[in-house]
Design a protein around this motif. Sequence first.
Motif, PDB file in Angstrom:
ATOM      1  N   MET A 140       9.102   3.443  -7.542  1.00 46.13           N
ATOM      2  CA  MET A 140       8.921   2.657  -6.317  1.00 46.13           C
ATOM      3  C   MET A 140       7.543   2.010  -6.269  1.00 46.13           C
ATOM      4  N   ILE A 141       6.650   2.435  -7.168  1.00 45.35           N
ATOM      5  CA  ILE A 141       5.269   1.956  -7.158  1.00 45.35           C
ATOM      6  C   ILE A 141       5.095   0.901  -8.243  1.00 45.35           C
ATOM      7  N   GLY A 142       4.724  -0.310  -7.837  1.00 42.08           N
ATOM      8  CA  GLY A 142       4.553  -1.404  -8.783  1.00 42.08           C
ATOM      9  C   GLY A 142       3.103  -1.620  -9.159  1.00 42.08           C
ATOM     10  N   ARG A 143       2.893  -2.404 -10.190  1.00 42.97           N
ATOM     11  CA  ARG A 143       1.535  -2.646 -10.683  1.00 42.97           C
ATOM     12  C   ARG A 143       0.724  -3.542  -9.751  1.00 42.97           C
ATOM     13  N   ASP A 144       1.387  -4.209  -8.809  1.00 45.17           N
ATOM     14  CA  ASP A 144       0.672  -5.034  -7.832  1.00 45.17           C
ATOM     15  C   ASP A 144       0.349  -4.258  -6.557  1.00 45.17           C
ATOM     16  N   ASP A 145       0.684  -2.959  -6.556  1.00 40.19           N
ATOM     17  CA  ASP A 145       0.442  -2.134  -5.375  1.00 40.19           C
ATOM     18  C   ASP A 145      -0.931  -1.473  -5.446  1.00 40.19           C
ATOM     19  N   ALA A 146      -1.283  -0.771  -4.371  1.00 37.67           N
ATOM     20  CA  ALA A 146      -2.462   0.094  -4.334  1.00 37.67           C
ATOM     21  C   ALA A 146      -2.012   1.418  -3.746  1.00 37.67           C
ATOM     22  N   ILE A 147      -2.708   2.483  -4.096  1.00 36.11           N
ATOM     23  CA  ILE A 147      -2.341   3.820  -3.637  1.00 36.11           C
ATOM     24  C   ILE A 147      -3.464   4.395  -2.778  1.00 36.11           C
ATOM     25  N   LEU A 148      -3.092   4.952  -1.638  1.00 38.61           N
ATOM     26  CA  LEU A 148      -4.021   5.681  -0.780  1.00 38.61           C
ATOM     27  C   LEU A 148      -3.575   7.139  -0.804  1.00 38.61           C
ATOM     28  N   ALA A 149      -4.336   7.991  -1.472  1.00 35.14           N
ATOM     29  CA  ALA A 149      -3.980   9.397  -1.627  1.00 35.14           C
ATOM     30  C   ALA A 149      -4.852  10.252  -0.716  1.00 35.14           C
ATOM     31  N   MET A 150      -4.212  11.202  -0.011  1.00 32.93           N
ATOM     32  CA  MET A 150      -4.917  12.017   0.973  1.00 32.93           C
ATOM     33  C   MET A 150      -4.841  13.495   0.602  1.00 32.93           C
ATOM     34  N   SER A 151      -5.996  14.138   0.535  1.00 27.79           N
ATOM     35  CA  SER A 151      -6.060  15.578   0.278  1.00 27.79           C
ATOM     36  C   SER A 151      -7.403  16.076   0.784  1.00 27.79           C
ATOM     37  N   TRP A 152      -7.396  16.983   1.747  1.00 24.85           N
ATOM     38  CA  TRP A 152      -8.655  17.464   2.316  1.00 24.85           C
ATOM     39  C   TRP A 152      -9.504  18.147   1.236  1.00 24.85           C
ATOM     40  N   SER A 153      -8.872  18.940   0.398  1.00 30.29           N
ATOM     41  CA  SER A 153      -9.625  19.628  -0.661  1.00 30.29           C
ATOM     42  C   SER A 153      -9.891  18.729  -1.858  1.00 30.29           C
ATOM     43  N   GLY A 154      -9.006  17.755  -2.059  1.00 27.57           N
ATOM     44  CA  GLY A 154      -9.126  16.900  -3.232  1.00 27.57           C
ATOM     45  C   GLY A 154      -8.613  17.556  -4.499  1.00 27.57           C
ATOM     46  N   GLU A 155      -8.030  18.746  -4.368  1.00 26.60           N
ATOM     47  CA  GLU A 155      -7.557  19.490  -5.540  1.00 26.60           C
ATOM     48  C   GLU A 155      -6.065  19.779  -5.467  1.00 26.60           C
ATOM     49  N   THR A 156      -5.335  19.067  -4.634  1.00 27.83           N
ATOM     50  CA  THR A 156      -3.905  19.303  -4.459  1.00 27.83           C
ATOM     51  C   THR A 156      -3.163  19.058  -5.777  1.00 27.83           C
ATOM     52  N   ALA A 157      -2.568  20.123  -6.300  1.00 27.43           N
ATOM     53  CA  ALA A 157      -1.932  20.039  -7.621  1.00 27.43           C
ATOM     54  C   ALA A 157      -0.791  19.031  -7.650  1.00 27.43           C
TER      55      ALA A 157
ATOM     56  N   LEU B 243       0.851  -1.173   0.000  1.00 28.20           N
ATOM     57  CA  LEU B 243       0.000   0.000   0.000  1.00 28.20           C
ATOM     58  C   LEU B 243       0.899   1.239   0.000  1.00 28.20           C
ATOM     59  N   ILE B 244       0.720   2.090  -1.002  1.00 29.67           N
ATOM     60  CA  ILE B 244       1.503   3.328  -1.111  1.00 29.67           C
ATOM     61  C   ILE B 244       0.624   4.467  -0.609  1.00 29.67           C
ATOM     62  N   VAL B 245       1.054   5.139   0.434  1.00 24.06           N
ATOM     63  CA  VAL B 245       0.306   6.272   0.974  1.00 24.06           C
ATOM     64  C   VAL B 245       0.982   7.549   0.523  1.00 24.06           C
ATOM     65  N   THR B 246       0.187   8.545   0.107  1.00 26.21           N
ATOM     66  CA  THR B 246       0.757   9.787  -0.401  1.00 26.21           C
ATOM     67  C   THR B 246      -0.100  10.977  -0.010  1.00 26.21           C
TER      68      THR B 246
ATOM     69  N   THR C 291       1.219  -3.340  11.461  1.00 29.76           N
ATOM     70  CA  THR C 291       0.093  -4.210  11.809  1.00 29.76           C
ATOM     71  C   THR C 291      -0.235  -5.211  10.702  1.00 29.76           C
ATOM     72  N   GLY C 292       0.761  -5.524   9.880  1.00 33.69           N
ATOM     73  CA  GLY C 292       0.601  -6.629   8.939  1.00 33.69           C
ATOM     74  C   GLY C 292       0.278  -6.262   7.510  1.00 33.69           C
ATOM     75  N   THR C 293       0.166  -4.968   7.194  1.00 35.76           N
ATOM     76  CA  THR C 293      -0.091  -4.546   5.814  1.00 35.76           C
ATOM     77  C   THR C 293       1.149  -3.840   5.286  1.00 35.76           C
ATOM     78  N   PRO C 294       1.925  -4.463   4.411  1.00 36.53           N
ATOM     79  CA  PRO C 294       3.130  -3.812   3.879  1.00 36.53           C
ATOM     80  C   PRO C 294       2.785  -2.459   3.261  1.00 36.53           C
ATOM     81  N   ALA C 295       3.421  -1.406   3.744  1.00 36.74           N
ATOM     82  CA  ALA C 295       3.080  -0.065   3.291  1.00 36.74           C
ATOM     83  C   ALA C 295       4.263   0.872   3.481  1.00 36.74           C
ATOM     84  N   PHE C 296       4.319   1.918   2.671  1.00 38.11           N
ATOM     85  CA  PHE C 296       5.276   2.995   2.900  1.00 38.11           C
ATOM     86  C   PHE C 296       4.754   4.269   2.260  1.00 38.11           C
ATOM     87  N   PHE C 297       5.324   5.378   2.685  1.00 35.61           N
ATOM     88  CA  PHE C 297       4.891   6.688   2.213  1.00 35.61           C
ATOM     89  C   PHE C 297       5.764   7.147   1.046  1.00 35.61           C
ATOM     90  N   VAL C 298       5.126   7.667   0.017  1.00 34.54           N
ATOM     91  CA  VAL C 298       5.841   8.254  -1.125  1.00 34.54           C
ATOM     92  C   VAL C 298       5.367   9.694  -1.270  1.00 34.54           C
TER      93      VAL C 298
END
Length: 336
Positions: free
Chosen positions: A105-122, A64-67, A86-93
């Motif tokens: 660093m992001i592979g096709r077998d990964d998933a991305i969790l993207a965080m933006s309060w506005s949702g418009e972060t350029a 899991l890629i968190v950004t 807690t058992g879920t391989p993850a790192f921040f990019v």
Amino acid sequence: MTKQGDPMNSVAMSSAVTPGVASALRTVETEAAGLAAVQVCLAGDMAAPFEAALETIAGVKGRLIVTGVGKSGHVGSKIAATFASTGTPAFFVHPVEAVHGDLGMIGRDDAILAMSWSGETAELKGIVAYSRRFRIPLIAITSRPSSALATAADTALVLPRAEEACPHGLAPTTSTTMQLALGDALAVALLERRGFTAGDFRVFHPGGQLGAQLTHAGDIMHSGDRLPIVASGTPMSEAIIVMSRKGFGCIAVVADDRLIGIVTDGDLRRHIGNDLLDRTVDEVMSRNPKTIEPETLTGKAIDMLNEANITALMVVKQGRPVGIVHLHDLLRIGAA
């Protein structure tokens, strides 16, 4: 005069409360209201996308890629660390570094969790476009369902809008608390789904007090010749000699190899007298002593010692004493 919802009304306060404490109470109350809104949302409109996000993260073969950027990025870094521990391989990019080479660093077998309060972060545009190009699952945490991030995502976790604790409504405070809570909720739900145990947790936390408290009693107990033990019927004159030689301040009493009681320094003081040495251990011992098993975590052992106000615990297996753990052992490994 205080207003409705003012912490002056909801918390018992001294008449001499300082302005700083009053401000702190308003901050906590405002952020607590934000968390309450998240709770309502999870029980309603967010329930389905939350389950979808869990399914996505649980199903990835990679990591899991968190950004995120700014305060969302700082929160995202912590969330990634919580997932990883807690058992879920993850790192921040960081999304800016991503478009300068770290997309590799992001592979096709990964998933991305993207965080933006506005949702418009350029700064997120590059990593979002990359996820769409290579069909990498994208989960969004935002507060705007019609934002660019929410629209692009496969799953959007839309947080309710809430008042920031900042009196100007500018510094991310309530919003980051809500993001953090939602990230923790995802990590804990996945932990439970995977059956992640305290033993698994120890693998990722071998250091510090936390790692020490996840050690098993059997790993640090004294056993064999070090075990202070006598048979039922032993005269106290002999038991005291064994007790002194072993140096744990107590001695186990067994019958047919099974623990039936324990004699402690406290028992000696309670039975002090001219005839103490003529008695047997059965007359002096405390029955039904506190015990633990070899698999008991040392953190639990510490709680038992503190609760009973004692300094040692007998370690038993199927009723038979196999070791002893002393408070000094827990101090030595840094668990207490």
